[in-house]
Design a protein around this motif. Structure first.
Motif, PDB file in Angstrom:
ATOM      1  N   UNK A  71       0.825  -1.217   0.000  1.00  0.00           N
ATOM      2  CA  UNK A  71       0.000   0.000   0.000  1.00  0.00           C
ATOM      3  C   UNK A  71       0.852   1.257   0.000  1.00  0.00           C
ATOM      4  N   UNK A  72       1.916   1.238   0.788  1.00  0.00           N
ATOM      5  CA  UNK A  72       2.805   2.397   0.866  1.00  0.00           C
ATOM      6  C   UNK A  72       3.436   2.685  -0.494  1.00  0.00           C
ATOM      7  N   UNK A  73       3.932   1.636  -1.148  1.00  0.00           N
ATOM      8  CA  UNK A  73       4.603   1.822  -2.434  1.00  0.00           C
ATOM      9  C   UNK A  73       3.638   2.185  -3.553  1.00  0.00           C
ATOM     10  N   UNK A  74       2.423   1.631  -3.536  1.00  0.00           N
ATOM     11  CA  UNK A  74       1.424   2.011  -4.543  1.00  0.00           C
ATOM     12  C   UNK A  74       1.146   3.514  -4.472  1.00  0.00           C
ATOM     13  N   UNK A  75       1.057   4.011  -3.253  1.00  0.00           N
ATOM     14  CA  UNK A  75       0.748   5.429  -3.021  1.00  0.00           C
ATOM     15  C   UNK A  75       1.951   6.322  -3.338  1.00  0.00           C
ATOM     16  N   UNK A  76       3.092   5.991  -2.768  1.00  0.00           N
ATOM     17  CA  UNK A  76       4.257   6.874  -2.876  1.00  0.00           C
ATOM     18  C   UNK A  76       4.913   6.837  -4.256  1.00  0.00           C
TER      19      UNK A  76
END
Length: 451
Positions: free
Chosen positions: A227-232
């Motif tokens: 989730x963090x990487x999809x967003x960032x």
């Protein structure tokens, strides 16, 4: 219960509000003192209005259905039944509500009415959701809600050289693979998802609590990183779920939003399709490859794909998940339990009704195994002729309901809060995880928690 209907139900729920506060009265009898033959249903799913009309058409029996706003439903049911109200015959619940309803004794024993005779006829996980902790059948759902990824076949063919659901499923088979797929799509000018919330139904196929101990598995940690990487890494279209741009992406291009504008601005309302269209008409555009939704997403897509109809497919995700579902039971205080059981059987265990609902709903996925097998070869034109009933049954059979616990809602929400704080850089990972553990300890002081 399908989430897309919540807004529409709110107006109906307002009308229902004044009909509920009658605890302690037995309004199942009329002025003559005789018990009314009409069944009374309280529900948060408008579907049951349609079922009631069909039931009357087939049997001549009257059913009065009151649709209550989901956010009000648990309180209204509790107030009525705790107050001794015998006027309601049939009540419903979504999975997250059911344990509390069972524990409070709101649902009657369906086994005493013959439910045991139907064991094995309903998809296994759905049957188990309808059981209280003592193994007694309390409710049955007419639908299954396993999750999958709805993807654009035309984009798949351009970028990956295939549109086959099995092959595309390999692009989603793990969290790492999803990130690889996202990067490939980004380089090709597409966004893998409308939002990073599309992965929420695949957030880790393990229980949150095992033998009284908090279980923060590696799969949960890997999901957090996803989730963090999809967003960032700007892999999504930053379209908040159920917003105008989120729905717009189902039919083709949508405006390019950012992390700063995904929830709208002072002069741009993402929940008003007309206002949003006007304010973003000059924005650069993008296209979304996939949406993560349960089986009822077929109906959401049906209403929004427009010119992309026929260009969609559905594939499996990295874990077995499900979301929602309307479970029908009998109020423990009902004086018409046999009549209510007849209605529940009609809605959930009757193959003719299942055939009718498949046609009437234009694609909802029933829970009756014989009906699913009967329609296994049915092709859905919106999804390129894919045999969706066969696919959804396969996904439902992978769901292990023993991994679902009473702790899931609060702990899952706390985990989601931690993910949100980390991905937006509001907190460091260490700070967010520390807050998560504190919240779980506060909510469940008896749990063993090891960081």
């Amino acid at each position: 219960m399908r989430i897309k209907r919540l807004v529409a139900l709110s107006l109906v729920g307002v009308m229902a509000t004044g009909l509920v506060g009658c605890g302690g009265k037995d309004s199942s009898t009329g002025k003559s003192g005789k018990k009314s033959d009409k069944l009374v249903v309280w529900t948060l799913a408008a579907d049951l209005e349609t079922f009631a009309d069909y039931y009357k058409e087939k049997t001549g029996k009257e059913v009065e259905v009151t649709v209550i706003k989901p956010e009000d439903y648990p309180t209204k049911v509790g107030t009525a039944l705790d107050g001794g109200d015998k006027s309601v015959d049939i009540i419903v619940g979504e999975p997250q509500m059911l344990k509390s309803f069972y524990d409070k004794g709101y649902f009657a024993d369906l086994d005493a009415l013959g439910a045991k005779d139907y064991e094995g006829k309903i998809v296994d996980y759905v049957w188990k959701v309808g059981q209280s902790s003592d193994g007694v059948q309390r409710a049955i759902s007419y639908q299954i809600t396993p999750a999958g990824f709805y993807y654009r076949r035309d984009i798949a063919q351009k970028v990956f050289g295939t549109e086959d659901p099995v092959e595309i499923g390999k692009l989603f088979e793990s969290y790492d693979k999803i990130l690889e797929t996202a990067e490939t799509l980004k380089k090709a000018g597409y966004k893998i998802f409308a939002s990073d919330a599309e992965t929420s139904y695949f957030s880790g196929d393990e229980p949150w609590v095992v033998d009284g101990k908090l279980n923060v598995s590696q799969a949960r940690k890997d999901y957090m990183d996803l989730c963090i990487k999809l967003y960032q890494n700007d892999y999504t279209a930053f379209a908040a779920q159920w917003s105008a741009p989120w729905l717009q992406g189902m039919s083709g291009e949508l405006p390019m939003l950012t992390a700063d504008t995904m929830w709208g601005t002072d002069d741009m309302n993402i929940w008003d399709s007309e206002d949003f269209a006007e304010k973003t008409k000059d924005f650069a555009k993008t296209e979304v490859f996939a949406y993560g939704l349960p089986a009822w997403g077929v109906l959401t897509m049906r209403d929004n794909v427009k010119e992309t109809a026929g260009k969609w497919g559905v594939c499996a995700g990295p874990a077995s998940g499900f979301g929602g579902g309307t479970f029908i039971g009998i109020s423990a205080l009902s004086q018409k339990q046999k009549e209510a059981w007849d209605f529940i059987q009609f809605c959930t265990l009757n193959e003719e009704t299942a055939d009718w609902w498949i046609e009437k709903s234009q694609g909802d996925t029933v829970s009756l195994i014989s009906a699913l097998n009967k329609h296994a070869e049915d092709e859905n034109a919106t999804y390129g002729g894919q045999k969706l009933y066969k696919f959804w049954l396969e996904q439902a059979e992978k769901i292990d309901y023993s991994k679902v616990t009473e702790y899931d809602k609060l702990i899952g929400d706390a985990w989601g809060t931690a993910i949100g704080a980390i991905k937006t850089k509001e907190k460091t990972k260490e700070e967010a995880l520390d807050e998560f553990y504190k919240q779980v300890a506060s909510d469940y002081p008896d749990l063993v928690i090891e960081k």
